[in-house]
Design a protein around this motif. Sequence first.
Motif, PDB file in Angstrom:
ATOM      1  N   VAL A  21       0.777  -1.243   0.193  1.00  0.00           N
ATOM      2  CA  VAL A  21       0.064  -0.121  -0.080  1.00  0.00           C
ATOM      3  C   VAL A  21       0.947   1.185   0.045  1.00  0.00           C
ATOM      4  O   VAL A  21       0.644   2.281  -0.584  1.00  0.00           O
ATOM      5  CB  VAL A  21      -1.117  -0.013   1.224  1.00  0.00           C
ATOM      6  CG1 VAL A  21      -1.880   1.444   1.395  1.00  0.00           C
ATOM      7  CG2 VAL A  21      -2.000  -1.307   1.248  1.00  0.00           C
ATOM      8  N   GLN A  22       1.855   0.983   0.699  1.00  0.00           N
ATOM      9  CA  GLN A  22       2.709   2.424   0.796  1.00  0.00           C
ATOM     10  C   GLN A  22       3.388   2.905  -0.632  1.00  0.00           C
ATOM     11  O   GLN A  22       3.985   3.981  -0.748  1.00  0.00           O
ATOM     12  CB  GLN A  22       4.028   2.093   1.845  1.00  0.00           C
ATOM     13  CG  GLN A  22       3.609   2.157   3.300  1.00  0.00           C
ATOM     14  CD  GLN A  22       4.497   1.380   4.256  1.00  0.00           C
ATOM     15  OE1 GLN A  22       5.630   0.974   3.881  1.00  0.00           O
ATOM     16  NE2 GLN A  22       4.065   1.113   5.285  1.00  0.00           N
ATOM     17  N   GLN A  23       3.405   1.735  -1.383  1.00  0.00           N
ATOM     18  CA  GLN A  23       4.074   2.108  -2.803  1.00  0.00           C
ATOM     19  C   GLN A  23       3.051   2.323  -3.831  1.00  0.00           C
ATOM     20  O   GLN A  23       3.556   2.420  -5.096  1.00  0.00           O
ATOM     21  CB  GLN A  23       5.141   1.057  -3.276  1.00  0.00           C
ATOM     22  CG  GLN A  23       6.054   0.531  -2.376  1.00  0.00           C
ATOM     23  CD  GLN A  23       6.680  -0.526  -2.699  1.00  0.00           C
ATOM     24  OE1 GLN A  23       7.428  -0.595  -3.760  1.00  0.00           O
ATOM     25  NE2 GLN A  23       6.930  -1.757  -1.991  1.00  0.00           N
ATOM     26  N   GLU A  37      -4.199   6.830   3.194  1.00  0.00           N
ATOM     27  CA  GLU A  37      -4.025   7.882   4.180  1.00  0.00           C
ATOM     28  C   GLU A  37      -3.141   7.412   5.339  1.00  0.00           C
ATOM     29  O   GLU A  37      -1.996   8.125   5.522  1.00  0.00           O
ATOM     30  CB  GLU A  37      -4.961   8.871   4.658  1.00  0.00           C
ATOM     31  CG  GLU A  37      -5.708   9.583   3.417  1.00  0.00           C
ATOM     32  CD  GLU A  37      -7.048  10.200   3.988  1.00  0.00           C
ATOM     33  OE1 GLU A  37      -7.313  11.070   3.007  1.00  0.00           O
ATOM     34  OE2 GLU A  37      -7.407   9.849   4.654  1.00  0.00           O
ATOM     35  N   ASP A  38      -3.266   6.365   5.759  1.00  0.00           N
ATOM     36  CA  ASP A  38      -2.443   5.851   6.888  1.00  0.00           C
ATOM     37  C   ASP A  38      -1.212   5.650   6.488  1.00  0.00           C
ATOM     38  O   ASP A  38      -0.425   5.298   7.424  1.00  0.00           O
ATOM     39  CB  ASP A  38      -3.251   4.699   7.733  1.00  0.00           C
ATOM     40  CG  ASP A  38      -4.491   4.955   8.377  1.00  0.00           C
ATOM     41  OD1 ASP A  38      -4.774   6.231   8.624  1.00  0.00           O
ATOM     42  OD2 ASP A  38      -5.091   4.145   8.937  1.00  0.00           O
ATOM     43  N   ASN A  39      -1.038   5.115   5.261  1.00  0.00           N
ATOM     44  CA  ASN A  39       0.230   4.872   4.737  1.00  0.00           C
ATOM     45  C   ASN A  39       0.969   6.024   3.958  1.00  0.00           C
ATOM     46  O   ASN A  39       1.778   5.792   3.112  1.00  0.00           O
ATOM     47  CB  ASN A  39       0.180   3.667   3.724  1.00  0.00           C
ATOM     48  CG  ASN A  39       0.166   2.157   4.612  1.00  0.00           C
ATOM     49  OD1 ASN A  39       0.827   1.773   5.072  1.00  0.00           O
ATOM     50  ND2 ASN A  39      -1.250   1.841   4.676  1.00  0.00           N
ATOM     51  N   ASN A  40       0.301   7.112   4.078  1.00  0.00           N
ATOM     52  CA  ASN A  40       0.963   8.460   3.636  1.00  0.00           C
ATOM     53  C   ASN A  40       1.070   8.309   2.158  1.00  0.00           C
ATOM     54  O   ASN A  40       1.806   8.884   1.292  1.00  0.00           O
ATOM     55  CB  ASN A  40       2.376   8.359   4.022  1.00  0.00           C
ATOM     56  CG  ASN A  40       2.583   8.844   5.487  1.00  0.00           C
ATOM     57  OD1 ASN A  40       1.733   9.307   6.241  1.00  0.00           O
ATOM     58  ND2 ASN A  40       3.687   8.528   6.236  1.00  0.00           N
ATOM     59  N   VAL A  41       0.096   7.546   1.446  1.00  0.00           N
ATOM     60  CA  VAL A  41      -0.202   7.848  -0.020  1.00  0.00           C
ATOM     61  C   VAL A  41      -1.021   8.970  -0.253  1.00  0.00           C
ATOM     62  O   VAL A  41      -2.150   9.327   0.619  1.00  0.00           O
ATOM     63  CB  VAL A  41      -0.928   6.604  -0.645  1.00  0.00           C
ATOM     64  CG1 VAL A  41      -1.159   6.747  -2.098  1.00  0.00           C
ATOM     65  CG2 VAL A  41      -0.057   5.451  -0.361  1.00  0.00           C
TER      66      VAL A  41
HETATM   67  C1  LIG Z   1       3.567   9.177   7.575  1.00  0.00           C
HETATM   68  O1  LIG Z   1       3.973  10.225   7.709  1.00  0.00           O
HETATM   69  C2  LIG Z   1       4.148  10.726   9.044  1.00  0.00           C
HETATM   70  C3  LIG Z   1       4.754  12.138   8.973  1.00  0.00           C
HETATM   71  O2  LIG Z   1       5.674  12.551   8.551  1.00  0.00           O
HETATM   72  C4  LIG Z   1       5.164   9.568   9.706  1.00  0.00           C
HETATM   73  O3  LIG Z   1       5.288   9.982  11.200  1.00  0.00           O
HETATM   74  C5  LIG Z   1       4.576   8.244   9.728  1.00  0.00           C
HETATM   75  O4  LIG Z   1       5.450   7.260  10.488  1.00  0.00           O
HETATM   76  C6  LIG Z   1       4.446   7.863   8.083  1.00  0.00           C
HETATM   77  N1  LIG Z   1       3.741   6.639   8.209  1.00  0.00           N
HETATM   78  C7  LIG Z   1       3.962   5.655   7.454  1.00  0.00           C
HETATM   79  C8  LIG Z   1       3.274   4.283   7.609  1.00  0.00           C
HETATM   80  O5  LIG Z   1       5.067   5.838   6.433  1.00  0.00           O
END
Ligand SMILES: *[C@@H]1O[C@H](CO)[C@@H](O)[C@H](O)[C@H]1NC(C)=O
Length: 410
Positions: free
Chosen positions: A336-338, A364-368
């Motif tokens: 998912v992150q990728q 969103e939880d994986n910063n996508v």
């Molecule tokens: C997403 O970004 C936040 C803030 O930069 C960070 O704290 C968090 O570990 C990141 N989460 C993932 C799953 O990469």
Amino acid sequence: MNIFHRLFMLYLYLFTPVLFVELSLLLYYAFKKAPVPSETKDPKKLRLYHVLSVFIFRLGKIFEKLGICNQIAFVRFVLNLALPGKEPNLLIRDTKFEQVPVRIYQPKTPSAQPRKGLLYLHGGCGIFGSNRGYERVCRHLARGSDLVVVYVEYRLAPEHEHPAQLSDCLTATTYFLNHSKDYGVDPNCIILAGESSGGALVAAINRELIKSSTTPKVQAQILIYPFLQIMDLSLPSHQQNHLGPGLTRKRAMKLGLVFIKGKGDDVERLMNNAHVPESMKTKYKKWLSADCIPEEFKSRGYKPPSPIPFSKELCELTRLNDETMLSPILDEDAIVQQLPKTYILTCEYDLIRDDGLLYKKRLEDNNVSVTWNHVKDGFHGFIMFIDIWPLEFSCTKNAFEDILKFIKGL
Ligand SMILES: *[C@@H]1O[C@H](CO)[C@@H](O)[C@H](O)[C@H]1NC(C)=O
Ligand SMILES: *[C@@H]1O[C@H](CO)[C@@H](O)[C@H](O)[C@H]1NC(C)=O
């Protein structure tokens, strides 16, 4: 039965009072009871759409019982009726990527640089859908954002069993990624778009591409009221929108079963998640359960499904053991992150609204990066009405504008 016998039966059936009463009641009930959002600007049109979608399946069933043609063939026939008309601005041609038929829409005006490309994977539960039905959608996208659109005519179930659909789409996608220059397309600007069950195909293809670490990558994915999982079939949106408009809960379950086994019985147990072992419910609770749906989306009603005995047979049938195949929402975080930049469109009045909401949260939880458009008066299938006067809904036009804005901003 020979053809005269069939026609005679049809004649008898059509003119019996029973049929008349049955159909009148059906139409009346569907029209009156059609769940019409208070926000909608086109309430009559929406009722009409609901009635027609219920009616077409019912009529198909009658034809099937009379031995005239099967229900699926009839519905496919109706969906293909819309004639697309002329298109002066695009060069449209049919070809094949490897063995997979595709239709390509290219703007006629020359472009100084390579264009963006978009692969369109249609919905229809893997059972319905053809270039005829999606012609307007593809033209609108190509015209509206100066894109090269590739419509993929993947093989359909139940004639072609799952995962034939995924394998065709994957073949077409990898081919296009590798040969995009032949079509005047920048290989780094390729978007994968899918609606409804096409959303699951898009997400699954991205997973496969990530796993195989091929280059170039897909630049973005666009998911339009996506179907993304078969594990929880009793989420708030399933309950709130069980009567439609358009797609009803029973119809969706039946079609789902036709897709996976060729027959649509046993929907009741499926609706109550009898196919899911407790261990799986616990394992995926953090990603896939009503708990992850924001409260505002439960205000139209939700109660947790009543416990029901687990059915091993249903579990095997739905291939839950191979969990991510039909449920890309359950892909691991590492995948998912990728995932590429994502656009998600959800509709309030859609049976599978919550698939989109849950996927949005996972991304969103994986910063996508996610762009989300929630259409408050939208309903499942409303994209199909673009440029079909007088059936076009005002929410359809607005939704396309938002999608085109996302594409242009890439
Ligand atoms: C997403 O970004 C936040 C803030 O930069 C960070 O704290 C968090 O570990 C990141 N989460 C993932 C799953 O990469
Ligand atoms: C494109 O072709 C090259 C060489 O034939 C291959 O290594 C690569 O994996 C292909 N990429 C995709 C996305 O299929």
